[in-house]
Design a protein around this motif. Structure first.
Motif, mmCIF file in Angstrom:
data_model
loop_
_atom_site.group_PDB
_atom_site.id
_atom_site.type_symbol
_atom_site.label_atom_id
_atom_site.label_comp_id
_atom_site.label_asym_id
_atom_site.label_seq_id
_atom_site.Cartn_x
_atom_site.Cartn_y
_atom_site.Cartn_z
ATOM 1 N N SER A 37 0.848 -1.198 0.000
ATOM 2 C CA SER A 37 0.000 0.000 0.000
ATOM 3 C C SER A 37 0.881 1.244 0.000
ATOM 4 O O SER A 37 2.048 1.163 0.393
ATOM 5 N N PRO A 38 0.319 2.401 -0.341
ATOM 6 C CA PRO A 38 1.084 3.648 -0.186
ATOM 7 C C PRO A 38 1.504 3.837 1.277
ATOM 8 O O PRO A 38 0.694 3.649 2.186
ATOM 9 N N GLY A 39 2.769 4.170 1.476
ATOM 10 C CA GLY A 39 3.218 4.534 2.821
ATOM 11 C C GLY A 39 3.453 3.391 3.786
ATOM 12 O O GLY A 39 3.607 3.608 4.983
ATOM 13 N N THR A 43 10.286 2.271 0.569
ATOM 14 C CA THR A 43 11.541 3.024 0.464
ATOM 15 C C THR A 43 12.369 2.874 1.743
ATOM 16 O O THR A 43 13.594 2.707 1.682
ATOM 17 N N ASP A 65 6.848 5.089 -9.536
ATOM 18 C CA ASP A 65 5.923 6.028 -8.899
ATOM 19 C C ASP A 65 4.934 6.539 -9.931
ATOM 20 O O ASP A 65 5.264 6.668 -11.105
ATOM 21 N N VAL A 118 4.682 0.592 -7.659
ATOM 22 C CA VAL A 118 3.753 1.670 -7.314
ATOM 23 C C VAL A 118 2.988 1.267 -6.043
ATOM 24 O O VAL A 118 2.654 0.104 -5.872
ATOM 25 N N GLY A 119 2.735 2.220 -5.164
ATOM 26 C CA GLY A 119 2.024 1.934 -3.914
ATOM 27 C C GLY A 119 0.575 1.569 -4.169
ATOM 28 O O GLY A 119 -0.253 2.445 -4.426
ATOM 29 N N ASN A 120 0.267 0.275 -4.122
ATOM 30 C CA ASN A 120 -1.060 -0.216 -4.507
ATOM 31 C C ASN A 120 -1.123 -1.691 -4.127
ATOM 32 O O ASN A 120 -0.269 -2.476 -4.552
ATOM 33 N N LEU A 121 -2.130 -2.077 -3.375
ATOM 34 C CA LEU A 121 -2.227 -3.449 -2.884
ATOM 35 C C LEU A 121 -3.019 -4.357 -3.838
ATOM 36 O O LEU A 121 -3.267 -5.515 -3.526
ATOM 37 N N GLU A 142 -2.376 -0.335 8.996
ATOM 38 C CA GLU A 142 -3.356 -0.721 7.968
ATOM 39 C C GLU A 142 -4.397 -1.705 8.493
ATOM 40 O O GLU A 142 -5.441 -1.887 7.861
ATOM 41 N N SER B 37 -6.294 4.904 0.659
ATOM 42 C CA SER B 37 -5.444 3.712 0.672
ATOM 43 C C SER B 37 -6.115 2.624 1.517
ATOM 44 O O SER B 37 -6.979 2.932 2.331
ATOM 45 N N PRO B 38 -5.674 1.361 1.367
ATOM 46 C CA PRO B 38 -6.163 0.319 2.272
ATOM 47 C C PRO B 38 -5.849 0.675 3.729
ATOM 48 O O PRO B 38 -4.736 1.094 4.040
ATOM 49 N N GLY B 39 -6.852 0.536 4.575
ATOM 50 C CA GLY B 39 -6.596 0.692 6.010
ATOM 51 C C GLY B 39 -6.469 2.114 6.516
ATOM 52 O O GLY B 39 -6.028 2.332 7.649
ATOM 53 N N GLU B 142 0.754 6.873 6.873
ATOM 54 C CA GLU B 142 1.114 6.797 5.446
ATOM 55 C C GLU B 142 2.189 7.812 5.056
ATOM 56 O O GLU B 142 2.818 7.664 4.008
ATOM 57 N N LYS B 146 2.136 11.959 0.705
ATOM 58 C CA LYS B 146 1.167 11.279 -0.161
ATOM 59 C C LYS B 146 0.506 12.187 -1.199
ATOM 60 O O LYS B 146 0.371 11.783 -2.364
ATOM 61 N N TYR B 150 0.654 11.017 -5.059
ATOM 62 C CA TYR B 150 -0.598 10.554 -5.665
ATOM 63 C C TYR B 150 -1.479 11.775 -5.935
ATOM 64 O O TYR B 150 -2.575 11.906 -5.374
ATOM 65 N N LYS B 164 -6.235 9.340 12.044
ATOM 66 C CA LYS B 164 -5.239 8.750 12.965
ATOM 67 C C LYS B 164 -4.314 9.811 13.569
ATOM 68 O O LYS B 164 -3.137 9.528 13.823
#
Lengths: 216, 216
Positions: A37-39, A43, A65, A118-121, A142, B37-39, B142, B146, B150, B164
């Motif tokens: 996921s993003p974040g 990195t 990205d 890329v940040g994506n699940l 998450e 994002s997820p979560g 995150e 972001k 994005y 959060k």
């Protein structure tokens, strides 16, 4: 019809991924496709791993990205070669993008290549890139239900790293539920809880990584 | 060619979204497209909002998930009507899915409809659903970069909720950088820091929501 088109795209991607793998193998480069996921900490994990392996393993990085190059800049400061791929809105890397990027890296000068997806699940799970291992990072904030809600990503993973465990005193997160759900979708997966902030668990991750590289 | 096909898909989606909007308006239902994002806390926000508005506003929910129905079950326990959409791997909701779901909700019995999109900070931004407002949730863990990484998601948002914030003592996160980056891609966006755990900021969010509903 829709399914057929998607299958065609994935089939073509698979062929290019195999070509990428042969190129990596002929240069003796071990490649890791890093997804989350993003974040979640892709990195940060790369930066921690570079620090641990400095002077031992020559590392290169491909940064994927949607836009921006801040991750590539952060990694570049560590003195490793970095190639930036901007997908311009695209939600995943594909084998063709990696094929182009490999042409711009001096593969003979590196042993280990991180491909930060890329940040994506969701979408990156469907596109094989030619890397030797798929590493998925999930993180405590998450929630422990992610493997249940995004099963394909956890199904394709060779390793799942559970990051940000330093936050566990402040969050409701059942690590047993999480790891059991992963095993439910993926019997062979390795699982390491880590913190890229405190360094906890990084030793185990790096040790696993070196074992995989030596096993080839 | 690729771009043309995508434009056709988005154009067709837009037409169905307009039809959805007319159906919502003719039933006097205010709809919110909730993305993150997820979560990041989409379901938690819906649950908090239901509690705040109980007895005042009749709420319905459409739950979009790649698979599973655990969010729909959590929301259903609050006694509101819920429709589950499983995208079976698809990375976003589209107007057609919402059109089908609207046919299964007694629209005359609700005032406010939450559409919880698939957890993804990229693809859902491209697909208009017909909702009146787009709400994006980002969360402290995150990271504050972001909106920079994005941009489209933050560009299309009417409101950004930063969730959060109860975790701020334990994380490096620059709220000023975050909010300034959002304003950089979106001059008109509203911004509320919240915590679905402690309830902080929920009052302001709900007040904004009621103002939008009454303004129509």
């Amino acid at each position: 019809m829709k399914i057929k088109v998607l299958k065609d795209i994935l089939g073509a991607n698979e062929q290019i991924a195999e070509r990428n793998r042969r190129l990596l193998d002929s240069n003796n480069v071990f490649a890791v496709n890093l997804m989350s996921s993003p974040g979640a900490g892709k990195t940060s994990l790369i930066l921690q791993t570079i620090k641990k392996l400095k002077g031992k393993v020559k590392i290169g990085v491909i940064e994927g990205d949607v836009s921006s190059s801040i991750d590539a800049e952060a990694v570049g400061k560590e003195g490793v070669p970095v190639i930036q791929i901007n997908t311009e809105g695209g939600c995943h890397l594909d084998a063709n993008m990696i094929g182009s990027a490999l042409g711009r890296i001096a593969l003979q000068d590196i042993d280990l290549l991180f491909i930060e997806n890329v940040g994506n699940l969701i979408c990156p799970a469907e596109f094989t890139l030619g890397a030797h291992k798929k590493v998925v990072i999930s993180s405590l904030p998450e929630g422990d239900d992610k493997p249940f809600k995004y099963p394909l990503m956890f199904h394709v993973a060779d390793v799942v790293l559970l990051n940000k465990i330093d936050l566990s005193p402040y969050l409701k997160f059942d690590t047993d539920t999480f790891s059991q759900t992963i095993r439910g979708v993926n019997k062979k997966v390795e699982f390491f809880p880590i913190s890229c902030t405190t360094g906890q668990g990084i030793e185990q991750w790096v040790s696993w990584l070196l074992t995989q590289m030596n096993r080839r």
